[in-house]
Design an enzyme around this catalytic site. Structure first.
Site, PDB file in Angstrom:
ATOM      1  N   GLU A  92      36.478 -20.149  16.367  1.00 58.08           N
ATOM      2  CA  GLU A  92      36.595 -21.057  17.508  1.00 58.08           C
ATOM      3  C   GLU A  92      36.535 -20.242  18.784  1.00 58.08           C
ATOM      4  O   GLU A  92      37.166 -19.189  18.900  1.00 58.08           O
ATOM      5  CB  GLU A  92      37.919 -21.827  17.438  1.00 58.08           C
ATOM      6  CG  GLU A  92      38.181 -22.722  18.647  1.00 58.08           C
ATOM      7  CD  GLU A  92      39.544 -23.394  18.598  1.00 58.08           C
ATOM      8  OE1 GLU A  92      40.109 -23.668  19.675  1.00 58.08           O
ATOM      9  OE2 GLU A  92      40.056 -23.638  17.478  1.00 58.08           O
ATOM     10  N   GLU A 122      40.009 -23.866  29.079  1.00 59.18           N
ATOM     11  CA  GLU A 122      41.191 -24.518  28.515  1.00 59.18           C
ATOM     12  C   GLU A 122      42.402 -24.196  29.383  1.00 59.18           C
ATOM     13  O   GLU A 122      42.581 -23.054  29.815  1.00 59.18           O
ATOM     14  CB  GLU A 122      41.434 -24.048  27.080  1.00 59.18           C
ATOM     15  CG  GLU A 122      42.555 -24.775  26.372  1.00 59.18           C
ATOM     16  CD  GLU A 122      42.734 -24.320  24.936  1.00 59.18           C
ATOM     17  OE1 GLU A 122      43.199 -25.126  24.110  1.00 59.18           O
ATOM     18  OE2 GLU A 122      42.413 -23.144  24.642  1.00 59.18           O
TER      19      GLU A 122
END
Length: 439
Positions: free
Chosen positions: A262, A267
């Site tokens: 990932e 974020e």
């Protein structure tokens, strides 16, 4: 007709290649012979094979008809004059072409602005491209890591942006207090919108007052196509979500998480103004120190099975890389490159976006150090498989619930989900997402 922006450079490099081939040949003492060998379709030991065959057939027919021996002598004499004259003309033409090419290259007006430097000397012709200089020689150059060229393989932008994405309408895997809706519901509730400026908006419901503990409608979309090692992903955003309880992300994921890896490109939570970039993998991947990047290392171990799956995160040092501060400068661009050497992420506020990105010909060697870098020396790229892109805006969940609410906000994360006014800024406004692959 307008030339493509890259056309002058392509034309110049084509001419330079021709000059290299011709110039180095004529520097050889056997230049005359090399002129003949350089054009095998025309020359065969100084003769035109095609014309010679026709001449023989013509002469043979004449000899049979006339029955005279001296016609053969005429044939040889004709061929000799023909071939000698043609070879001289070809040699002169080749030399004239070489002189013209050298003159073109030597004229600085023809090279200026193309990022190409050229010098002509007794040893051959040297070409410098993008600050590096290579001298023509008979040996092949040593392979090096380069930043391109890239070709655009996926373009998500404008009114067709959503055509390349699927809606994820399952329970949030990160335990957020959201209800990820399907496409029909998203459009009906205006959670997805294409603006008159051809930007795409993804937002959290900001109109409904909820009961305590209820989930708020939001969106999560995944790309229909994947991208593979060697790719460059460029995300251009006008606005980024922020506000109490929010946890937005733009990221990519492989199959069978965490086996496929990932990559969290963008974020953060709550009202932060600094982007966090993170990898999540199986065991055996760590972030090398010192990191060849400008960000601050938060955690070195990327293994999703330890440290509560925090992954190996890096905090961007720019205070305009996320949230309200990012939005205040008109947004900007995030770029992620993944190849056998590792994974790197850059961020640029709107006024500092590199010209090559804006022109559609990205070349990351021009961008300086990235904000984050995970070198393959301590994290094998075998930890990553083909990646799917993801946008989501969740609320509370594993991360946002664990950090304090912004100053001036009372209550708990769960209680604040009730109030729709907390989500007036909980939206992505996207110009484009573009995926480039090596040429």
């Amino acid at each position: 007709m307008h030339l493509h922006p890259i056309a002058p450079l392509a034309l110049s490099l084509s001419l330079l290649s021709a000059v290299l081939a011709s110039s180095n040949a004529h520097l050889d003492p056997l230049a005359d012979d090399m002129v003949r060998r350089a054009t095998p379709e025309t020359y065969n030991n100084g003769t035109s094979a095609g014309r010679l065959t026709r001449t023989r057939r013509e002469v043979r027919g004449e000899a049979v008809a006339a029955g005279v021996d001296d016609l053969k002598k005429k044939k040889r004499s004709c061929n000799k004059r023909h071939n000698t004259s043609k070879a001289k003309k070809a040699k002169a033409a080749a030399q004239a072409t070489l002189a013209a090419q050298k003159a073109w290259v030597a004229n600085p007006k023809n090279i200026a602005g193309l990022g190409v430097g050229v010098s002509i000397g007794d040893g051959g012709i040297s070409i410098g491209l993008g600050g590096a200089t290579a001298t023509a020689s008979s040996s092949a150059p040593t392979p090096t890591k380069t930043s391109g060229p890239f070709k655009l393989t996926q373009d998500y932008s404008g009114s067709s942006f959503m055509d390349g994405w699927d809606f994820f309408n399952y329970p949030d895997p990160t335990h957020g207090q959201v209800n990820y809706v399907d496409g029909n519901t998203a459009y009906a509730k205006n959670l997805v919108e294409v603006t008159s400026d051809d930007t795409t908006i993804l937002r959290v419901d900001n109109s409904s007052w909820l009961d305590y503990g209820a989930n708020r409608d939001s969106v999560r979309i995944t790309s229909k196509k994947t991208f593979s090692e060697g790719s460059l992903v460029i995300f251009d955003a006008v606005r980024m979500p922020y506000g109490p309880t929010t946890w937005p992300a733009f990221w990519s994921v492989g199959q069978n998480w965490p086996a496929g890896g990932e990559i969290d490109i963008v974020e953060q939570v709550q009202n932060s103004v600094q982007n966090q970039m993170t990898l999540h993998t199986t065991s055996g991947c760590t972030l090398a120190q010192p990191m060849a990047a400008t960000g601050d290392v938060l955690v070195e171990n990327c293994d999703g099975a330890v440290n509560g799956n925090t992954g190996c995160g890096v905090l961007d040092t720019s205070t305009k890389s996320y949230g309200s501060a990012f939005n205040a400068v008109g947004g900007g661009v995030f770029a992620m490159h993944w190849d056998a050497y590792g994974i790197s992420i850059w961020s640029f506020e709107r006024s500092k976006i590199p010209a090559d990105i804006s022109a559609g010909y990205p070349a990351f060697d021009n961008w300086g150090q990235p904000s984050a870098n995970w070198a393959s020396s301590t994290c094998s790229m075998d930890h990553f498989g083909d990646q799917t892109l993801v946008f989501d805006i969740t609320l509370c969940g594993d991360w946002a619930s664990a950090v304090p609410l912004p100053a001036g906000i009372s209550g708990t994360c769960m209680s604040n989900v009730q109030n729709p006014a907390n989500y007036d800024n909980a939206l992505f406004e996207i110009n484009s997402v573009k995926v480039y692959s090596p040429n």
